[in-house]
Design an enzyme around this catalytic site. Structure first.
Site, mmCIF file in Angstrom:
data_model
loop_
_atom_site.group_PDB
_atom_site.id
_atom_site.type_symbol
_atom_site.label_atom_id
_atom_site.label_comp_id
_atom_site.label_asym_id
_atom_site.label_seq_id
_atom_site.Cartn_x
_atom_site.Cartn_y
_atom_site.Cartn_z
ATOM 1 N N TYR A 112 35.173 36.039 47.314
ATOM 2 C CA TYR A 112 36.321 36.493 46.518
ATOM 3 C C TYR A 112 36.691 37.942 46.847
ATOM 4 O O TYR A 112 35.807 38.780 47.034
ATOM 5 C CB TYR A 112 35.980 36.392 45.029
ATOM 6 C CG TYR A 112 37.140 36.760 44.141
ATOM 7 C CD1 TYR A 112 38.092 35.814 43.805
ATOM 8 C CD2 TYR A 112 37.297 38.060 43.662
ATOM 9 C CE1 TYR A 112 39.172 36.143 42.999
ATOM 10 C CE2 TYR A 112 38.378 38.390 42.855
ATOM 11 C CZ TYR A 112 39.310 37.429 42.526
ATOM 12 O OH TYR A 112 40.384 37.769 41.736
ATOM 13 N N TRP A 114 40.326 40.931 47.435
ATOM 14 C CA TRP A 114 41.715 41.192 47.787
ATOM 15 C C TRP A 114 41.935 41.472 49.264
ATOM 16 O O TRP A 114 43.069 41.442 49.730
ATOM 17 C CB TRP A 114 42.242 42.366 46.956
ATOM 18 C CG TRP A 114 42.983 41.924 45.733
ATOM 19 C CD1 TRP A 114 42.518 41.089 44.764
ATOM 20 C CD2 TRP A 114 44.309 42.304 45.362
ATOM 21 N NE1 TRP A 114 43.483 40.928 43.799
ATOM 22 C CE2 TRP A 114 44.590 41.665 44.133
ATOM 23 C CE3 TRP A 114 45.283 43.125 45.920
ATOM 24 C CZ2 TRP A 114 45.819 41.818 43.472
ATOM 25 C CZ3 TRP A 114 46.487 43.285 45.256
ATOM 26 C CH2 TRP A 114 46.747 42.630 44.046
HETATM 27 N N1 LIG Z 1 47.229 50.504 40.469
HETATM 28 C C1 LIG Z 1 46.682 49.268 40.431
HETATM 29 N N2 LIG Z 1 47.436 48.195 40.067
HETATM 30 C C2 LIG Z 1 46.880 46.957 39.977
HETATM 31 C C3 LIG Z 1 45.529 46.736 40.329
HETATM 32 C C4 LIG Z 1 44.751 47.884 40.726
HETATM 33 O O1 LIG Z 1 43.547 47.765 41.035
HETATM 34 N N3 LIG Z 1 45.361 49.110 40.771
HETATM 35 N N4 LIG Z 1 44.985 45.478 40.254
HETATM 36 C C5 LIG Z 1 45.888 44.324 40.223
HETATM 37 C C6 LIG Z 1 45.184 43.130 39.737
HETATM 38 S S1 LIG Z 1 44.045 42.391 40.770
HETATM 39 C C7 LIG Z 1 45.411 42.559 38.541
HETATM 40 S S2 LIG Z 1 44.595 41.112 38.114
HETATM 41 C C8 LIG Z 1 46.364 43.140 37.585
HETATM 42 C C9 LIG Z 1 45.711 43.202 36.192
HETATM 43 O O2 LIG Z 1 46.625 43.383 35.196
HETATM 44 P P1 LIG Z 1 46.082 43.534 33.691
HETATM 45 O O3 LIG Z 1 44.959 42.629 33.464
HETATM 46 O O4 LIG Z 1 47.235 43.424 32.758
HETATM 47 O O5 LIG Z 1 45.621 45.059 33.773
HETATM 48 P P2 LIG Z 1 44.538 45.976 33.067
HETATM 49 O O6 LIG Z 1 44.821 47.339 33.594
HETATM 50 O O7 LIG Z 1 43.174 45.434 33.219
HETATM 51 O O8 LIG Z 1 44.907 45.893 31.536
HETATM 52 C C10 LIG Z 1 46.165 46.315 31.023
HETATM 53 C C11 LIG Z 1 45.974 47.015 29.699
HETATM 54 O O9 LIG Z 1 45.517 46.116 28.702
HETATM 55 C C12 LIG Z 1 45.002 46.911 27.642
HETATM 56 N N5 LIG Z 1 43.999 46.138 26.924
HETATM 57 C C13 LIG Z 1 42.711 45.945 27.271
HETATM 58 N N6 LIG Z 1 42.078 45.196 26.348
HETATM 59 C C14 LIG Z 1 43.007 44.889 25.417
HETATM 60 C C15 LIG Z 1 42.991 44.111 24.209
HETATM 61 O O10 LIG Z 1 41.977 43.528 23.806
HETATM 62 N N7 LIG Z 1 44.160 43.985 23.532
HETATM 63 C C16 LIG Z 1 45.312 44.582 23.940
HETATM 64 N N8 LIG Z 1 46.413 44.378 23.233
HETATM 65 N N9 LIG Z 1 45.341 45.343 25.049
HETATM 66 C C17 LIG Z 1 44.216 45.480 25.781
HETATM 67 C C18 LIG Z 1 44.402 48.140 28.272
HETATM 68 O O11 LIG Z 1 44.805 49.298 27.567
HETATM 69 C C19 LIG Z 1 44.912 48.086 29.705
HETATM 70 O O12 LIG Z 1 45.434 49.320 30.161
HETATM 71 O O13 LIG Z 1 46.756 44.453 37.981
HETATM 72 C C20 LIG Z 1 47.124 44.571 39.355
HETATM 73 N N10 LIG Z 1 47.651 45.913 39.567
HETATM 74 N N1 LIG Z 2 35.012 45.359 34.367
HETATM 75 C C1 LIG Z 2 36.010 44.800 35.040
HETATM 76 N N2 LIG Z 2 35.776 44.237 36.247
HETATM 77 C C2 LIG Z 2 36.798 43.685 36.942
HETATM 78 C C3 LIG Z 2 38.118 43.701 36.439
HETATM 79 C C4 LIG Z 2 38.338 44.294 35.155
HETATM 80 O O1 LIG Z 2 39.472 44.323 34.646
HETATM 81 N N3 LIG Z 2 37.266 44.849 34.508
HETATM 82 N N4 LIG Z 2 39.139 43.158 37.169
HETATM 83 C C5 LIG Z 2 38.784 42.075 38.079
HETATM 84 C C6 LIG Z 2 39.911 41.721 38.955
HETATM 85 S S1 LIG Z 2 41.363 41.294 38.163
HETATM 86 C C7 LIG Z 2 39.810 41.654 40.303
HETATM 87 S S2 LIG Z 2 41.120 40.970 41.179
HETATM 88 C C8 LIG Z 2 38.587 42.079 41.004
HETATM 89 C C9 LIG Z 2 38.894 42.800 42.337
HETATM 90 O O2 LIG Z 2 37.768 42.824 43.145
HETATM 91 P P1 LIG Z 2 37.850 42.861 44.761
HETATM 92 O O3 LIG Z 2 39.082 42.174 45.228
HETATM 93 O O4 LIG Z 2 36.549 42.369 45.274
HETATM 94 O O5 LIG Z 2 37.978 44.411 45.027
HETATM 95 P P2 LIG Z 2 38.462 45.269 46.279
HETATM 96 O O6 LIG Z 2 38.014 46.663 46.007
HETATM 97 O O7 LIG Z 2 39.915 45.055 46.499
HETATM 98 O O8 LIG Z 2 37.595 44.695 47.473
HETATM 99 C C10 LIG Z 2 38.119 44.438 48.727
HETATM 100 C C11 LIG Z 2 37.121 44.865 49.802
HETATM 101 O O9 LIG Z 2 37.504 44.281 51.038
HETATM 102 C C12 LIG Z 2 37.470 45.262 52.083
HETATM 103 N N5 LIG Z 2 38.484 44.855 53.069
HETATM 104 C C13 LIG Z 2 39.805 45.114 53.027
HETATM 105 N N6 LIG Z 2 40.413 44.545 54.084
HETATM 106 C C14 LIG Z 2 39.464 43.933 54.812
HETATM 107 C C15 LIG Z 2 39.492 43.191 56.022
HETATM 108 O O10 LIG Z 2 40.536 42.946 56.626
HETATM 109 N N7 LIG Z 2 38.301 42.700 56.476
HETATM 110 C C16 LIG Z 2 37.130 42.930 55.836
HETATM 111 N N8 LIG Z 2 36.020 42.428 56.376
HETATM 112 N N9 LIG Z 2 37.076 43.654 54.689
HETATM 113 C C17 LIG Z 2 38.230 44.129 54.185
HETATM 114 C C18 LIG Z 2 37.762 46.568 51.391
HETATM 115 O O11 LIG Z 2 37.238 47.641 52.151
HETATM 116 C C19 LIG Z 2 37.077 46.360 50.030
HETATM 117 O O12 LIG Z 2 35.754 46.800 50.074
HETATM 118 O O13 LIG Z 2 37.811 42.933 40.156
HETATM 119 C C20 LIG Z 2 37.509 42.315 38.902
HETATM 120 N N10 LIG Z 2 36.542 43.124 38.166
HETATM 121 MO MO LIG Z 3 42.950 40.721 39.777
#
Ligand SMILES: Nc1nc2c(c(=O)[nH]1)N[C@H]1C(S)=C(S)[C@@H](COP(=O)(O)OP(=O)(O)OC[C@H]3O[C@@H](n4cnc5c(=O)[nH]c(N)nc54)[C@H](O)[C@@H]3O)O[C@H]1N2
Ligand SMILES: Nc1nc2c(c(=O)[nH]1)N[C@H]1C(S)=C(S)[C@@H](COP(=O)(O)OP(=O)(O)OC[C@H]3O[C@@H](n4cnc5c(=O)[nH]c(N)nc54)[C@H](O)[C@@H]3O)O[C@H]1N2
Ligand SMILES: [Mo]
Length: 773
Positions: A112, A114
């Protein structure tokens, strides 16, 4: 491939013009520059770059002695650099051994993560194709992003697991006919910085502005004021984290009391409305879901609940539920209840209102779909076994144990080898100390990485991967229209290869090289994927330029494919018999017979409030009184580029910033900028205090993605010196239905760190020894 004068590249967070040759600079083509790329170029040749295959000392010694390797030194042992040929031979032999002795399901290839933008060099596509052609592997299903929604909503509204994101309300509709957007979990502007696959156009903020200018009002239901763009003038309804379902139930109850529930729609287009109405009135648990009841749980005033219900019931309203709400225990309930509230509101199936799942995240809301663009074919997996993605540590710790998932009962395979590229489980998984223990179970862990992030430090064989600046590719993001050229703009450092190079070489050793490459080089494949895209769009009347022209001009804008014609809420409202939803009843399942039949008390036949094990209303809060939110970071994408300038500039005294309400800080004598220790009974980490009044008292926010920096690697409960929140979170499924991750229920305490805090070490490259054997 020749590029002409101009060169371009793309990342998950933007598109760039590239200046210079090898020593390049990136110029953002976005209108809203987010700076996530600042420093990306600098780390290409930095000290953390992996430039030779590296093997964990303990693993190498065991294998050379002819023994089955043990994982006990994983995360602790040093690394030996070896020749490519040596590493490839060892890995091919080990893969063959595990497949022969333990079967193909003993290989875990869920992998898993990104990865990077680019359709061909997409790391997961590469590893899945390689492992499938080699006999198959145990795979994972669903995501960390939205697992609970992906599993529950197909029962409720029908369709595939991500149909919810295609069927939600969009900004163009809201601009035209919407009046109110009530956003549970807000729609934090920083979450639009990144989009899987790329962002051709940064239009999320401007769409929100357009709706605001058209008179649409916004309500931010969240513990954080900053979860909605300040310019939208949103009302902030501050609630206690993890209590949204109680609030939504009270809003539903108020709609009934105030005579505002859309009973015509509920009777004609939904099933189970009367059962649910009984529940609102105390059926089943004896508790009326009144505003007073919810106020005591959520900390939202009764008057606010009544007023909000009236607005929802009288105006064209979008009920938006962010994904953070379902990364919690019983997370399934939040989006199910969101749909039910929208169905009751009178707005669902009428333009400009209804349900939206994650409006404001990435490109969600900008449009419904993206054009079909070809990717690298994965082929079929001969192994049927799979796990819900967030159950990885359970699987590794409990081979053979049974688990429930979406009405099925399955058992965990016995994993002997993990192949993981393009993700970082030591960032994304919960309860990292438990993961460290679980990770030691298999014989072998293989990865490819560009930098010494935490994953290679917990792997046995590490191949040095070329970055996206070092490969040619084509990119397009989710819900995006820009098909972008990614030019190879610098040479990979000597000793570095692409993921494709590694897999092609391994496949040749294992006897299926020609099948893996189909006789094409990487650049041939890029041209091939473009040709396949051109061919598949032609019948829709889209005529793409030839590859050379596309490559020279850098991008092509594809036409919006519009909404999928299969079903919609508006046609359901028009005539539910003629235009049914793809659910068992053909209607919205306010009550689901299928889910009820699974017999899960924590996810019964209709949406319910269930008190989570961990929230500030439980007994544990006496010891750990603060609710920790671990949201997505503003200064990076997950853990990517944490070592680069932009993320580094966001640190406080070298650690990840933690937001603390001023009052909570005063009670603990914490000053702005101080290093604090955040802890509970699962773990502890250091962080840099940032005092603010923009979060609710009793809540602290530590974003995800700081590289895991254990003080004593491999020792359970050891301090993370840097600030990774996942040393604190719990590793339990959302429920037996979806088994999604639950980091959203985490209680902690925070204190000033006494004494001189230990320096962060994770940005020091590991010591590498040459191969002597
Ligand atoms: N800059 C940036 N953008 C991203 C990402 C990133 O790593 N960096 N990741 C991307 C990815 S993979 C995803 S899945 C999306 C995630 O998108 P979301 O899941 O919506 O993002 P989060 O920032 O985890 O949460 C949004 C807000 O929810 C609020 N929150 C947390 N718990 C609760 C609760 O129990 N109730 C309520 N009402 N609010 C709560 C928090 O204040 C938080 O800032 O974002 C994407 N966008
Ligand atoms: N506590 C908590 N944990 C969370 C979340 C949260 O809200 N709270 N959010 C969750 C969510 S929504 C998500 S989506 C996950 C995200 O978790 P991940 O998607 O696992 O996070 P990334 O940091 O994007 O990891 C990508 C890695 O791939 C490497 N990479 C990039 N490009 C390449 C390539 O071309 N080849 C190879 N070999 N490597 C590459 C990068 O260097 C990096 O280390 O985290 C989850 N974890
Ligand atoms: Mo995500």
């Amino acid at each position: 491939m020749s590029t002409g004068a101009n060169r371009w590249t793309a990342t998950h967070f933007g598109r760039y013009t590239v200046h210079g040759d090898n020593a390049v600079t990136l110029e953002s083509l976005g209108r809203d520059v987010n700076h996530l790329e600042d420093g990306f170029v600098d780390v290409q040749d930095g000290p953390l770059r992996i430039t030779a295959p590296a093997i964990r000392r303990g693993w190498l010694d065991a294998v050379r002695r002819g023994e089955v390797p043990s994982g006990s030194g994983r995360g602790v042992d040093g690394y030996v650099t070896v020749e490519w040929e040596t590493a490839l031979d060892l890995v091919a032999t080990e893969l063959a051994r595990v497949r022969k002795n333990h079967g193909d399901s003993a290989v875990y290839g869920g992998s898993y993560g990104w990865a990077s933008a680019g359709r061909f060099h997409h790391a997961q596509s590469q590893v899945h194709r390689f492992l499938r052609q080699g006999g198959g592997y145990t795979d994972s299903v669903n995501s960390y992003s939205a697992a609970a929604v992906e599993v529950i909503l197909p029962h409720v509204i029908g369709g595939h697991s991500w149909a919810f994101s295609e069927k939600g309300v969009t900004w163009p509709e809201i601009e035209q006919a919407g009046q109110l957007v009530v956003s549970f979990g807000g729609m934090a502007p920083k979450n639009a910085f990144a989009n899987a696959g790329g962002i051709g156009e940064h239009v999320q903020p401007s769409w929100q502005q357009r709706c605001h200018a058209a008179g649409v009002e916004f309500v931010n239901v969240s513990p954080q004021r900053t979860d909605v763009d300040e310019a939208l003038g949103a009302e902030w309804v501050s609630l206690r984290p993890a209590t949204d379902v109680a609030l939504m139930l009270a809003l539903a109850h108020e709609l009934v009391l105030q005579g505002l529930a859309d009973t015509d729609f509920l009777h004609r287009c939904c099933v189970g409305w009367t059962i649910f109405r009984d529940y609102l009135q105390g059926g089943g648990d004896g508790q009326v879901k009144s505003a007073e009841w919810a106020a005591s749980i959520c900390g939202v005033p009764v008057s606010t609940i009544r007023r909000l219900a009236r607005s929802i019931g009288t105006r064209r309203t979008t009920i938006n539920v962010s994904w953070s709400l379902q990364r919690q225990r019983f997370g399934e309930q939040t989006h199910w209840m969101g749909v039910v509230l929208a169905a009751m509101s009178g707005s669902l199936g009428r333009g400009g209102g209804g349900y939206a799942g994650g409006l404001g995240i990435s490109q969600i809301g900008v449009r419904s779909r993206r054009p079909k663009v070809a990717g690298l074919p994965h082929g079929k997996n001969a192994v049927a076994q799979h796990i819900p993605v967030a159950r990885v540590a359970d699987m590794l710790l409990n081979p053979g144990a049974e688990f429930d998932y979406n009405g099925t009962r399955q058992s965990y395979p016995d994993i002997r080898l993990i192949y993981w590229i393009g993700g970082n489980p030591f960032h994304h998984h919960q309860d990292l100390h438990r993961l460290v223990r679980a990770w030691r179970q298999p014989d072998t862990v293989i990865t490819h990485e560009s930098w010494w992030t935490p994953l290679p430090r917990f792997s046995d064989v590490v191949f040095p991967a070329a970055t996206s600046l070092e490969r040619n590719d084509i990119a397009i993001g989710q819900l995006d229209l820009t098909l972008a050229a990614m030019h190879r703009v610098r040479d990979a450092p000597p000793g570095v290869g692409t993921d494709f190079d590694v897999f092609a070489a391994l496949a040749h050793r294992l006897g299926y090289g020609d099948q893996f490459t189909e006789g094409r080089s990487a650049d041939d494949w890029v041209r091939e994927l473009y040709a396949r895209t051109k061919e598949s769009l032609a019948p829709e009347g889209v005529s793409l330029p030839d590859f050379a022209t596309f490559w020279r001009t850098g991008s092509v804008d594809l036409p919006d494919p519009g909404e999928a014609a299969d079903w919609s809420f508006s046609r359901l409202r028009e005539d539910p018999e003629r235009f049914p939803l793809p659910t068992p009843s053909g209607k919205i399942e306010v009550f689901s017979e299928s889910i009820a039949a699974f017999g899960y008390d924590e996810c019964p036949g209709h949406p319910v409030w269930r008190e989570p094990e961990e929230w500030t209303g439980c007994a544990r809060a006496a010891e750990f009184p603060l609710h920790l939110l671990s949201n997505q970071p503003k200064a990076r994408l997950h853990s990517q580029l944490d070592h680069a300038r932009h993320s580094q500039q966001s640190k406080v005294a070298g650690r990840e910033p933690v937001l603390i309400n001023t009052r909570d800080a005063q009670e603990r004598a914490i000053h702005d900028g101080q290093t604090v220790r955040i802890f509970n009974d699962r773990g502890a980490c250091l962080a840099g205090a940032v005092l603010t009044d923009d979060i609710r008292p009793g809540v602290v926010v530590l974003a995800t993605g700081a590289w895991f920096d254990p003080e004593q690697p491999g020792v359970s409960g050891t301090l993370c010196r840097h600030g990774n929140p996942n040393v604190l979170t719990m590793d339990i499924g959302t429920s037996r239905l979806a088994q999604g991750p639950s980091p959203g229920n985490t209680l902690v305490e925070v204190e000033v760190y006494a004494g001189t805090p230990p320096p962060v070490r994770v940005f020091d490259p590991p010591q590498l020894e040459p191969d002597d054997g």
